[in-house]
Scaffold this active site. Structure first.
Site, PDB file in Angstrom:
ATOM      1  N   SER A  37      35.170  54.079  44.772  1.00 38.56           N
ATOM      2  CA  SER A  37      34.164  53.059  45.069  1.00 38.56           C
ATOM      3  C   SER A  37      34.407  52.352  46.397  1.00 38.56           C
ATOM      4  O   SER A  37      33.481  51.773  46.952  1.00 38.56           O
ATOM      5  CB  SER A  37      34.134  52.020  43.949  1.00 38.56           C
ATOM      6  N   ASP A 341      33.079  41.416  43.447  1.00 36.46           N
ATOM      7  CA  ASP A 341      32.594  41.516  42.062  1.00 36.46           C
ATOM      8  C   ASP A 341      33.705  41.647  41.025  1.00 36.46           C
ATOM      9  O   ASP A 341      33.446  42.047  39.897  1.00 36.46           O
ATOM     10  CB  ASP A 341      31.618  42.690  41.931  1.00 36.46           C
ATOM     11  N   HIS A 344      36.071  44.685  43.814  1.00 35.53           N
ATOM     12  CA  HIS A 344      35.719  45.174  45.152  1.00 35.53           C
ATOM     13  C   HIS A 344      35.576  44.013  46.133  1.00 35.53           C
ATOM     14  O   HIS A 344      35.438  42.870  45.718  1.00 35.53           O
ATOM     15  CB  HIS A 344      34.417  45.973  45.087  1.00 35.53           C
TER      16      HIS A 344
END
Ligand SMILES: *[C@@H]1O[C@H](CO)[C@@H](O)[C@H](O)[C@H]1NC(C)=O
Ligand SMILES: *[C@@H]1O[C@H](CO)[C@@H](O)[C@H](O)[C@H]1NC(C)=O
Ligand SMILES: *[C@@H]1O[C@H](CO)[C@@H](O)[C@H](O)[C@H]1NC(C)=O
Ligand SMILES: *[C@@H]1O[C@H](CO)[C@@H](O)[C@H](O)[C@H]1NC(C)=O
Ligand SMILES: *[C@@H]1O[C@H](CO)[C@@H](O)[C@H](O)[C@H]1NC(C)=O
Ligand SMILES: *[C@@H]1O[C@H](CO)[C@@H](O)[C@H](O)[C@H]1NC(C)=O
Length: 372
Positions: A37, A341, A344
């Site tokens: 990610s 979040d 991240h």
């Protein structure tokens, strides 16, 4: 003394001005990226629709700061990879699974959730994961192998002579999978050597397939993420380090991983002297942000606080009210926030890290020194 100092400074500055980057052409005409990610520019959301129920990061506020709409990047804006592409004068690296199939200027195989270890192996370790993690490093290398003939159709023998490969970050999902499956930090630490092996093997495969320039990213401080801090919360102050991160995770996972990885990169670099391996760091800049947030324009009282999330201080993270779900709020100033979040980073933090990879000190050698 002062004169001497000034002289030294001037000596250092002048050669840099002489070879100024602006205007001179970068050697890189494409970027090929692998990762999770931290590098996914849209693969997971593409793949997930309609296989999985809608993912929170296919909604605003993901993307709100830069793109103005969700792009599949797990950030409020750009990722380190985007800033690198931009600095090299290249377009944002298109996701392999996206609509854009012109990979002349690069392709991104990174998928959010991707582990360094293959799925066969992870499934054998009895992990209880939801959502399931997929598209491991091995799977991404298979995609690369399949695409390689078309990537190389025009360049001939020196196919990747002007391609910047970016490997990683990898490992974060492996560690999170173990920690969130009720393994202790000590039990999880036992996997560090095989996780680093897997990354190092991936780098070697790229070299054998023709890569000449490879950025290898280390792992961020896993124990400083609001999601991890929430799940592993402890009432014992001794479990935390001076930055408020979980000391055991930092020592037994993040720093151990990074020191092993650095050693493996050194070995690969001497085994393949004609390949340039750039060691790039998430760990040190992240710690620098925690240590001296104001120096980087970040708010000192929110370094461990998830900008987008629910639950309030200290971490503002609740897995049942995740960023991107209805009613979950965003902090007032994302441009001064480090954590986006729970797992991240913000556009602002990614830019700071990218600057350190491009110009130093967080990449060795700095990417722009190799590019020109
Ligand atoms: C593909 O992209 C490259 C550079 O990004 C461009 O020069 C080329 O014209 C594009 N090819 C097609 C078929 O669109
Ligand atoms: C999966 O990873 C394990 C551990 O690194 C390795 O021993 C095994 O050969 C791998 N399996 C496949 C199918 O790649
Ligand atoms: C996974 O679970 C099976 C069945 O309970 C057990 O036999 C096996 O030892 C476990 N493997 C690991 C690595 O914990
Ligand atoms: C987690 O591990 C603890 C201690 O080993 C055990 O008591 C508990 O039942 C486990 N919880 C789950 C959800 O597996
Ligand atoms: C930093 O964040 C805190 C908590 O959100 C806020 O009260 C404070 O005003 C912010 N500081 C600055 C300088 O913006
Ligand atoms: C987390 O969010 C859920 C759903 O909104 C809520 O029911 C729960 O109470 C929250 N948990 C905490 C610890 O705040």
């Amino acid at each position: 003394m002062r004169t001497l100092h000034t002289a030294i400074l001037v000596l250092f500055i002048l050669p840099c001005l002489g070879t100024g980057y602006s205007g001179s052409q970068s050697r890189f005409t494409s970027i090929v990226s692998f990762g999770d990610s931290y590098a996914d520019t849209g693969n997971l959301v593409r793949w997930a629709d309609p296989v999985l129920p809608p993912l929170p990061f296919s909604n605003l506020p993901y993307g709100q700061t830069f793109f103005g709409h969700p792009t599949g990047r797990i950030s409020d804006g750009r990722l380190v990879l985007d800033f690198i592409a931009d600095a090299l004068g290249l377009p944002f690296v298109p996701p392999y699974l996206g609509n854009e199939k012109n990979f002349t200027a690069g392709v991104n195989f990174a998928v959010a959730g991707a582990p360094a270890l293959n799925l066969t192996y992870l499934q054998g370790q009895n992990l209880t994961l939801s959502p399931p993690i997929r598209h491991s490093l091995d799977d991404q290398l298979v995609w690369f192998q399949e695409l390689k003939p078309s990537l190389c159709s025009r360049q001939g023998a020196n196919c990747f002579g002007s391609t910047l490969f970016v490997m990683g970050e990898f490992g974060g999902n492996d560690y999170l999978s173990f920690l969130l499956s009720n393994r202790t930090v000590e039990q999880t630490g036992a996997y560090v050597p095989i996780i680093v092996d897997s990354i190092s093997r991936g780098v070697e495969i790229l070299i054998q397939r023709g890569a000449k320039y490879i950025v290898v990213a280390d792992i961020f401080p896993v124990g400083c993420l609001p999601g991890v801090l929430t799940v592993l919360a402890s009432t014992d102050k001794a479990d935390y380090d001076r930055h408020g991160c979980i000391a055991g995770v930092e020592r037994l996972l993040s720093r151990y991983h990074n020191s092993l990885l650095r050693r493996r990169i050194k070995v690969l670099q001497s085994k393949y002297p004609h390949t340039t391996i750039i060691s790039a760091e998430y760990y040190r800049p992240f710690i620098a942000f925690l240590h001296e947030p104001a120096h980087f324009g970040l708010n000192r009282s929110t370094t461990l606080f998830s900008c987008c999330g629910a639950g309030g201080p200290p971490y503002n993270y609740n897995s049942s009210s995740a960023c991107g779900q209805p009613g979950v709020m965003v902090c007032a100033h994302p441009s001064e926030a480090l954590q986006w979040d729970g797992f991240h980073l913000t556009d602002a933090a990614q830019k700071l890290i990218a600057d350190g990879w491009l110009h130093g000190p967080y990449a060795d050698p700095p990417i722009l020194h190799v590019a020109h």
